[in-house]
Design a protein around this motif. Structure first.
Motif, short mmCIF file in Angstrom:
data_model
loop_
_atom_site.label_atom_id
_atom_site.label_comp_id
_atom_site.label_asym_id
_atom_site.label_seq_id
_atom_site.Cartn_x
_atom_site.Cartn_y
_atom_site.Cartn_z
N SER A 1 0.63 -1.35 0.02
CA SER A 1 -0.10 0.23 -0.10
C SER A 1 0.76 1.30 0.00
CB SER A 1 -0.85 -0.08 1.17
OG SER A 1 -0.14 0.19 2.44
N GLY A 2 2.16 1.20 -0.04
CA GLY A 2 3.10 2.11 0.20
C GLY A 2 3.24 2.62 1.59
N LEU A 3 2.85 2.04 2.83
CA LEU A 3 2.75 2.31 4.19
C LEU A 3 4.13 1.66 4.61
CD1 LEU A 3 1.27 3.64 6.46
CD2 LEU A 3 -0.03 1.64 6.74
N ALA A 4 4.77 2.29 5.65
CA ALA A 4 5.96 1.76 6.22
C ALA A 4 6.00 2.43 7.64
CB ALA A 4 7.12 1.95 5.50
N LEU A 5 6.35 1.74 8.61
CA LEU A 5 6.77 2.34 9.88
C LEU A 5 8.07 2.03 10.54
CD1 LEU A 5 3.61 1.04 12.03
CD2 LEU A 5 3.91 3.46 11.07
N ALA A 6 8.64 2.72 11.24
CA ALA A 6 10.01 2.51 11.70
C ALA A 6 9.85 1.27 12.86
CB ALA A 6 10.59 3.73 12.27
N SER A 7 10.88 0.48 12.92
CA SER A 7 10.95 -0.37 14.29
C SER A 7 12.42 -0.53 14.59
CB SER A 7 10.85 -1.75 13.41
OG SER A 7 10.73 -2.79 14.57
N ALA A 8 12.49 -0.47 15.76
CA ALA A 8 13.88 -0.57 16.79
C ALA A 8 14.04 -1.81 17.66
CB ALA A 8 14.13 0.82 17.37
N GLY A 9 14.81 -2.65 17.32
CA GLY A 9 14.93 -3.90 18.14
C GLY A 9 14.00 -4.70 17.96
N GLY A 10 13.26 -4.89 16.89
CA GLY A 10 11.98 -5.56 16.54
C GLY A 10 10.75 -4.99 17.26
N ARG A 11 10.87 -3.66 17.69
CA ARG A 11 9.54 -3.23 18.15
C ARG A 11 9.04 -2.05 17.21
NH1 ARG A 11 12.66 -3.36 22.73
NH2 ARG A 11 12.75 -1.20 22.74
N GLY B 1 -1.24 -3.68 5.81
CA GLY B 1 0.20 -4.33 5.24
C GLY B 1 1.50 -3.68 5.34
N ALA B 2 1.45 -2.51 6.32
CA ALA B 2 2.68 -1.97 6.37
C ALA B 2 3.79 -2.59 6.60
CB ALA B 2 2.68 -0.98 7.92
N GLY B 3 5.04 -2.13 5.76
CA GLY B 3 6.32 -2.61 5.76
C GLY B 3 6.90 -1.97 7.11
N TYR B 4 8.16 -2.53 7.40
CA TYR B 4 8.72 -2.22 8.47
C TYR B 4 10.29 -1.84 8.34
CZ TYR B 4 4.83 -2.99 11.64
OH TYR B 4 3.57 -3.00 12.29
N ALA B 5 10.95 -0.73 8.63
CA ALA B 5 12.26 -0.42 8.46
C ALA B 5 12.86 -0.46 9.89
CB ALA B 5 12.46 0.99 8.05
N GLU B 6 13.94 -1.15 10.01
CA GLU B 6 14.59 -1.53 11.07
C GLU B 6 15.59 -0.61 11.35
OE1 GLU B 6 15.15 -3.28 14.70
OE2 GLU B 6 13.35 -3.89 13.42
N PHE B 7 15.74 -0.05 12.75
CA PHE B 7 16.78 0.60 13.04
C PHE B 7 17.36 0.27 14.48
CE2 PHE B 7 13.87 3.24 10.38
CZ PHE B 7 14.67 4.09 9.62
N PRO B 8 18.67 0.76 14.79
CA PRO B 8 18.91 0.44 16.11
C PRO B 8 18.18 0.71 17.25
CG PRO B 8 20.71 1.45 14.92
CD PRO B 8 19.54 1.59 14.23
N GLU B 9 18.16 0.21 18.35
CA GLU B 9 17.17 0.30 19.46
C GLU B 9 17.14 1.65 20.07
OE1 GLU B 9 16.15 -2.42 22.55
OE2 GLU B 9 17.43 -3.78 21.74
N ALA B 10 18.48 2.44 19.89
CA ALA B 10 18.73 3.80 20.48
C ALA B 10 18.23 4.98 19.38
CB ALA B 10 20.24 3.98 20.67
N ALA B 11 18.02 4.30 18.18
CA ALA B 11 17.60 5.30 17.39
C ALA B 11 16.50 6.33 17.59
CB ALA B 11 17.30 5.01 15.88
N PHE B 12 15.62 5.73 18.60
CA PHE B 12 14.32 6.64 18.86
C PHE B 12 14.47 7.07 20.19
CE2 PHE B 12 13.53 4.12 14.86
CZ PHE B 12 13.21 5.27 14.11
N PHE B 13 15.34 7.43 20.69
CA PHE B 13 15.39 7.82 22.19
C PHE B 13 14.44 8.94 22.39
CE2 PHE B 13 16.98 11.04 25.35
CZ PHE B 13 17.11 10.18 26.47
N ASN B 14 13.63 8.91 23.31
CA ASN B 14 12.56 9.90 23.40
C ASN B 14 12.58 10.56 24.87
OD1 ASN B 14 10.95 7.70 24.15
ND2 ASN B 14 9.27 8.76 23.89
N VAL B 15 12.13 11.76 24.93
CA VAL B 15 12.19 12.35 26.26
C VAL B 15 10.76 12.35 26.93
CG1 VAL B 15 12.59 14.60 27.40
CG2 VAL B 15 14.15 13.98 25.75
#
Length: 174
Positions: free
Chosen positions: A104-114, A149-163
């Motif tokens: 569908s063109g949809l994708a989400l980020a994922s970090a450490g499989g989450r 059917g979103a795809g997932y782009a994998e990133f390192p776990e620390a990539a999305f450190f949030n406050v």
């Protein structure tokens, strides 16, 4: 965090949201900010401020919809979203999301499989379906994205450190 706009908290001399904008510049254009309430409080960013177009503040999907509708009015095919409290988001976010897009063109980020559901690539062609889902009571991002059917782009776990806490703010400042 004491209320107010979390994106206004200061890290390294600048508001969190300014760090996010700086990291997205060059990855996506034009940029806009989804925020409800008085848009003047964001005037220093020099960005369009998009309010939710679905009443009742139904959550992150409403912000995505506002972005999709704005992007469609500009003739864009898709929107990239990011959270305002994540000052060190990946500099290759957009490229990896595009590469991981599902049918569908949809994708989400994922970090450490989450899944990181506030970081995504959202095709504007799905805006009618998203509006209907929100009006029907859908609030969970993954409930809606899984249907498409979103795809997932994998990133390192620390990539999305949030406050989220004062300790996180101090850590981000370090």
């Amino acid at each position: 965090m004491g209320g107010g706009d979390k994106g206004r908290l200061v890290v390294r001399g600048r508001p969190l949201v300014a760090h996010v904008v700086a990291r997205l510049e060059g990855q996506a254009a034009p940029l806009a900010l989804n925020a409800n309430g008085d848009p003047k409080r964001w005037a220093d960013l020099g960005l369009p401020v998009l309010s939710d177009t679905v009443p009742g503040h139904p959550g992150p999907l409403a912000g995505v919809l506002a972005g999709m509708e704005w992007a469609a009015s500009l003739g864009a095919d898709a929107v990239i979203s990011a959270a305002a409290d994540t000052p060190f988001l990946p500099l290759d976010l957009a490229g990896k999301l595009h590469a991981a897009a599902g049918p569908s063109g949809l994708a989400l980020a994922s970090a450490g499989g989450r899944p990181q559901p506030t970081f995504g690539l959202w095709p504007v062609a799905l805006r009618g379906d998203l509006r209907a889902a929100l009006e029907g009571g859908t609030r969970k991002v993954l409930h809606w994205t899984d249907r498409h059917g979103a795809g997932y782009a994998e990133f390192p776990e620390a990539a999305f450190f949030n406050v989220n806490t004062p300790e996180d703010l101090a850590e981000a400042d370090r």
